[in-house]
Design a protein around this motif. Sequence first.
Motif, PDB file in Angstrom:
ATOM      1  N   UNK A   1     -79.192 113.630  63.080  1.00  0.00           N
ATOM      2  CA  UNK A   1     -79.290 115.061  62.932  1.00  0.00           C
ATOM      3  C   UNK A   1     -80.326 115.414  63.818  1.00  0.00           C
ATOM      4  N   UNK A   2     -81.344 115.081  64.018  1.00  0.00           N
ATOM      5  CA  UNK A   2     -82.333 115.410  65.054  1.00  0.00           C
ATOM      6  C   UNK A   2     -81.646 116.181  66.488  1.00  0.00           C
TER       7      UNK A   2
ATOM      8  N   UNK B   1     -76.464 116.590  70.967  1.00  0.00           N
ATOM      9  CA  UNK B   1     -75.111 115.966  70.496  1.00  0.00           C
ATOM     10  C   UNK B   1     -74.508 117.261  69.898  1.00  0.00           C
ATOM     11  N   UNK B   2     -73.175 117.037  69.948  1.00  0.00           N
ATOM     12  CA  UNK B   2     -72.168 118.101  69.526  1.00  0.00           C
ATOM     13  C   UNK B   2     -71.665 117.325  68.092  1.00  0.00           C
ATOM     14  N   UNK B   3     -71.239 118.207  67.229  1.00  0.00           N
ATOM     15  CA  UNK B   3     -70.814 117.752  66.017  1.00  0.00           C
ATOM     16  C   UNK B   3     -69.197 117.530  66.212  1.00  0.00           C
TER      17      UNK B   3
ATOM     18  N   UNK C   1     -71.443 126.281  72.235  1.00  0.00           N
ATOM     19  CA  UNK C   1     -72.196 126.374  73.410  1.00  0.00           C
ATOM     20  C   UNK C   1     -71.774 125.103  74.486  1.00  0.00           C
ATOM     21  N   UNK C   2     -71.571 125.411  75.586  1.00  0.00           N
ATOM     22  CA  UNK C   2     -71.371 124.552  76.769  1.00  0.00           C
ATOM     23  C   UNK C   2     -72.540 123.767  77.102  1.00  0.00           C
ATOM     24  N   UNK C   3     -72.391 122.815  78.152  1.00  0.00           N
ATOM     25  CA  UNK C   3     -73.622 121.799  78.419  1.00  0.00           C
ATOM     26  C   UNK C   3     -74.896 122.936  79.177  1.00  0.00           C
ATOM     27  N   UNK C   4     -74.438 123.938  79.999  1.00  0.00           N
ATOM     28  CA  UNK C   4     -75.370 124.633  80.698  1.00  0.00           C
ATOM     29  C   UNK C   4     -76.038 125.719  79.854  1.00  0.00           C
ATOM     30  N   UNK C   5     -75.327 126.347  78.735  1.00  0.00           N
ATOM     31  CA  UNK C   5     -76.042 127.262  77.640  1.00  0.00           C
ATOM     32  C   UNK C   5     -76.890 126.360  76.816  1.00  0.00           C
ATOM     33  N   UNK C   6     -76.604 124.877  76.617  1.00  0.00           N
ATOM     34  CA  UNK C   6     -77.274 124.276  75.387  1.00  0.00           C
ATOM     35  C   UNK C   6     -78.810 123.800  76.600  1.00  0.00           C
ATOM     36  N   UNK C   7     -78.671 123.551  77.732  1.00  0.00           N
ATOM     37  CA  UNK C   7     -79.881 123.081  78.414  1.00  0.00           C
ATOM     38  C   UNK C   7     -80.809 124.164  78.418  1.00  0.00           C
TER      39      UNK C   7
END
Length: 253
Positions: free
Chosen positions: A57-58, A65-67, A82-88
Amino acid sequence: METIAPPAPFAAQVQNVSKVYGSEPNRIEALSNVTIGIDRGQFTAIMGPSGSGKSTLMHVLAGLDTVTSGRVWLGDTDITGLDDTELTLLRRRRVGFVFQSYNLVPTLDVESNILLPFELDGRRPNEDERAWIFRLVQSLGLASRLRHRPHELSGGQQQRVAIARALATRPDLVLADEPTGNLDSRTGREVLSLLAAASSDYGQTIAMVTHDPIAASYADRILFLADGTLTADRGRSSAEEVGAFMLGMERHS
């Protein structure tokens, strides 16, 4: 899937979220149709036995992590797709982290560790941010330690630096993962008091994963997970009440 904006009070929210690892016959459902909102300005503890889904959950709340299904918001931003770059970028600017192992950069002094989120974002703190960081450094008792490196500090002092770093950018959400796990009981209580003060005095939203009833007793709200589902949502409780509830959960599992 229809996107429904979460209610404004939530700093973060998961809605009908499931997370599955692997496939049959080794399929593990770490989260099962969980809906939780983390209230702005509150100190929330997330508890549960090993394998309950609290760490998953955290990680989902932080965009680490994606769902498998469902939706996740940070504030009013739907981060599900969101993609990895956006999430970073989102994590760097809007989420703070406090880990059990401190995760300080050993070659940097205290001040540089605190300013690391700004350095990674390619900018320097503005005047208001510098005033805020000065206030943090003073309140956390780090003013005389700014030129020290992590190995010159006690565990409690290192965790104070980690807290200052997590709060420096005034993130939407601070996630603390067993933040007192490597500390003695007295120092652990001091760190928990600092986290509670960050919420009550500064309005910071904090979600803390813990298995410790004493740590959970510092929180305004306690969420209990078991087998990937939310089993209880309680207000402030004593360590004895939390321990008794956890024992009851284990007996019924």
